[in-house]
Scaffold this motif. Sequence first.
Motif, PDB file in Angstrom:
ATOM      1  N   GLU A 205       0.837  -1.210   0.000  1.00 14.29           N
ATOM      2  CA  GLU A 205       0.000   0.000   0.000  1.00 14.29           C
ATOM      3  C   GLU A 205       0.867   1.252   0.000  1.00 14.29           C
ATOM      4  OE1 GLU A 205       0.918  -0.096   4.307  1.00 14.29           O
ATOM      5  OE2 GLU A 205       0.592  -1.590   2.756  1.00 14.29           O
ATOM      6  N   SER A 250      -4.281   1.433   8.855  1.00  6.96           N
ATOM      7  CA  SER A 250      -5.608   1.165   9.420  1.00  6.96           C
ATOM      8  C   SER A 250      -5.645   1.328  10.934  1.00  6.96           C
ATOM      9  CB  SER A 250      -6.065  -0.254   9.049  1.00  6.96           C
ATOM     10  OG  SER A 250      -5.165  -1.230   9.545  1.00  6.96           O
ATOM     11  N   TYR A 253      -8.899   2.969  12.056  1.00  5.54           N
ATOM     12  CA  TYR A 253     -10.144   2.754  11.315  1.00  5.54           C
ATOM     13  C   TYR A 253     -11.299   2.382  12.249  1.00  5.54           C
ATOM     14  CZ  TYR A 253      -7.923   2.750   6.672  1.00  5.54           C
ATOM     15  OH  TYR A 253      -7.283   3.089   5.511  1.00  5.54           O
ATOM     16  N   ALA A 257     -16.308   0.332   5.747  1.00  5.25           N
ATOM     17  CA  ALA A 257     -15.906   0.714   4.395  1.00  5.25           C
ATOM     18  C   ALA A 257     -14.397   0.933   4.291  1.00  5.25           C
ATOM     19  CB  ALA A 257     -16.652   1.980   3.969  1.00  5.25           C
ATOM     20  N   SER A 258     -13.784   1.462   5.350  1.00  2.00           N
ATOM     21  CA  SER A 258     -12.342   1.718   5.323  1.00  2.00           C
ATOM     22  C   SER A 258     -11.562   0.419   5.168  1.00  2.00           C
ATOM     23  CB  SER A 258     -11.912   2.442   6.600  1.00  2.00           C
ATOM     24  OG  SER A 258     -12.507   3.712   6.688  1.00  2.00           O
ATOM     25  N   LYS A 260     -12.688  -2.446   3.990  1.00  3.57           N
ATOM     26  CA  LYS A 260     -13.023  -3.046   2.700  1.00  3.57           C
ATOM     27  C   LYS A 260     -12.243  -2.384   1.563  1.00  3.57           C
ATOM     28  CE  LYS A 260     -17.044  -4.165  -0.179  1.00  3.57           C
ATOM     29  NZ  LYS A 260     -18.528  -4.046  -0.291  1.00  3.57           N
ATOM     30  N   GLU A 261     -12.196  -1.043   1.565  1.00  2.96           N
ATOM     31  CA  GLU A 261     -11.493  -0.320   0.510  1.00  2.96           C
ATOM     32  C   GLU A 261      -9.992  -0.560   0.569  1.00  2.96           C
ATOM     33  OE1 GLU A 261     -12.680   1.439  -2.134  1.00  2.96           O
ATOM     34  OE2 GLU A 261     -14.555   0.513  -1.491  1.00  2.96           O
ATOM     35  N   LYS A 263      -8.434  -3.294   1.509  1.00  6.12           N
ATOM     36  CA  LYS A 263      -8.144  -4.610   0.923  1.00  6.12           C
ATOM     37  C   LYS A 263      -8.270  -4.562  -0.600  1.00  6.12           C
ATOM     38  CE  LYS A 263      -9.094  -9.519   1.348  1.00  6.12           C
ATOM     39  NZ  LYS A 263      -9.774 -10.575   2.140  1.00  6.12           N
ATOM     40  N   LYS A 264      -9.276  -3.855  -1.055  1.00  6.03           N
ATOM     41  CA  LYS A 264      -9.464  -3.735  -2.494  1.00  6.03           C
ATOM     42  C   LYS A 264      -8.262  -3.070  -3.139  1.00  6.03           C
ATOM     43  CE  LYS A 264     -12.675  -1.807  -5.923  1.00  6.03           C
ATOM     44  NZ  LYS A 264     -13.911  -1.013  -6.116  1.00  6.03           N
ATOM     45  N   MET A 265      -7.754  -2.023  -2.490  1.00  2.69           N
ATOM     46  CA  MET A 265      -6.601  -1.307  -3.025  1.00  2.69           C
ATOM     47  C   MET A 265      -5.367  -2.195  -3.078  1.00  2.69           C
ATOM     48  SD  MET A 265      -3.634   0.691  -2.067  1.00  2.69           S
ATOM     49  CE  MET A 265      -3.826   1.433  -0.462  1.00  2.69           C
ATOM     50  N   TYR A 323     -12.224  -8.807   7.129  1.00  2.00           N
ATOM     51  CA  TYR A 323     -11.580  -8.590   5.834  1.00  2.00           C
ATOM     52  C   TYR A 323     -10.137  -9.084   5.779  1.00  2.00           C
ATOM     53  CZ  TYR A 323     -15.694  -5.985   4.497  1.00  2.00           C
ATOM     54  OH  TYR A 323     -17.005  -5.642   4.196  1.00  2.00           O
ATOM     55  N   SER A 533      -8.432  10.292   8.198  1.00  2.00           N
ATOM     56  CA  SER A 533      -9.036   9.000   8.531  1.00  2.00           C
ATOM     57  C   SER A 533      -8.762   8.577   9.966  1.00  2.00           C
ATOM     58  CB  SER A 533      -8.534   7.914   7.575  1.00  2.00           C
ATOM     59  OG  SER A 533      -7.137   7.707   7.741  1.00  2.00           O
TER      60      SER A 533
END
Length: 550
Positions: A205, A250, A253, A257-258, A260-261, A263-265, A323, A533
């Motif tokens: 990341e 994180s 967090y 949504a934080s 989830k996003e 992991k997607k990134m 997640y 965040s």
Amino acid sequence: MKKAILFLIMWVIFLFSYDKKIIYSGWDSPTTEFVKENWKEMDKVPIDGFSLRITIDRKGPIYTGNDLGWNLGGKRKFKFEDFKEAIEDMKDVKFKNLKDIFLTIQPNCGYSEGLTWFDDERWDIFLNNIEVITKIAKEIKAVGLIIDFEAYNYNLFHYPFHKEKYLDKSWEEYCQKAFERGQETIKRINKIFPNIKIYFYYSWECILNEMKKYKGDLKNAFYGLLFPYLEGMLSASDRRTIFYNGYEPSYGYKNEASFKEAKKMVIEEGIKITKYPDKFKKQVKMGYGLWIDNRSVWDTKDFENNYFTPEEWENSLGYALKYADEYVWIYSQKAKFFRSPNIPEEYLNAFRNVKRKNWKEKEVKREKQYLIGKWEPTLKTEEYINRNPRYKEENVFKEYYNKFEFIMDLPIDGWKFITDKENKGEKEGYFKEDFDDKNWRDIKIAQWWEDFGINYDGYAWYRGEFEVNKDILDKNLYLVFGAVDESCKVWINGIFVGEHDIGETGWNIPFKIDITGKLREGKNKIVIKVFDSSNYGGIWQKIKIFKERR
């Protein structure tokens, strides 16, 4: 036959699935000597593992200079035999719960000064020491290593630093050498421990965010050489080795949504940048870090003073485990799990509820997290900067003074401020020049908003004014921010002029916005929408205007 096929499918799923686990790694990480004497009591803590300190001098003090993991990149070549007593400490330890033990390595620290990419002698020492700590991990039946790449008074992964101070070679040559060093590192590790688990506090990341900032060119990125180093590790790793992206951003967090996003990134974007997508898909897993006493505040009586209440902590821990592919790691400074434990039962119950899988999202009503609370941060902005000289004004803006001509500072005083927890400000026109902000509170910039008692994470807005003379309007002008924690959008006189958004890692990075042709003689209105965040937030460095040199 159908039953046999079904059984086979279920068995394969079982083999390749992971139990979700919680591990601890922070200031309360114990030594082998402590574990030997206290392992039965430690085993009552409702987590699954921890990072273990291997002291160089077993009877010496607990600090980085006496920690093997912090000294692997130094000039001393360690021997496996030097740590027989530490291994003996763990011989009779029989954990029932804390089974997942990791040893931690910090190669990018001040003790590694002089460890350069082309110095074969120093790398031989480093690789020898990597082999020693891996042997210790294998001997005590640890599951793996935690590798912390964060810069602690050294810049191992910063190409301009090495090019200027050590060896003047091209970016491509440095990348190739970093790749080779990554291969050498994992080969030494896998020679001893092929099915090892390697947990990175942050890795891909960080690279993805810097790629976004530098538009794919990592030459000047602070962690630019981390990418080829990781690529080398991934390419040469044993197929049984698993890498975990621990995702330190994180830490604070609180919403699903934080997680989830994030992991997607990491997973979806990470696979696009690697040259080894098949290995990445099979061997790179997602984890998260949570800082239980976030901001170094830990009140064991009035939980409202803490960043996380027990209910919020349970929610964040639940989302993180949901997640994560296997591990969530817990960090703390003042909160102690093992030595002088001070974790209230309410927080321990949050761990138990999540681990027992009977967790359901808790409803949390705590207005203080959105409005003005009584919480005071441990460090004010001024004190933090004094402790970290690189954030002093002359260092933050050094690059811009060298390249451009200074015009003026924007005022520190006279700003208006409001939080925007529902993110409605753009829709309601907070950026418009004639917007009525008389009910907004007064604030200053060049300070975190927490300095003013605003305990808040989320969207917020600043509105201010500044005056310019006519004689600069025909110049190429830049608005330069020393730092905004962590991202922002900027409007001048109601017109959008630019933004800074590279994710959580953007909190301390100076940036410029081209405002050529956007100013007028006399008063100008500036509006800045900030998103934070976690942790501290706001426009915590000065804002200046520079022009192109002729």
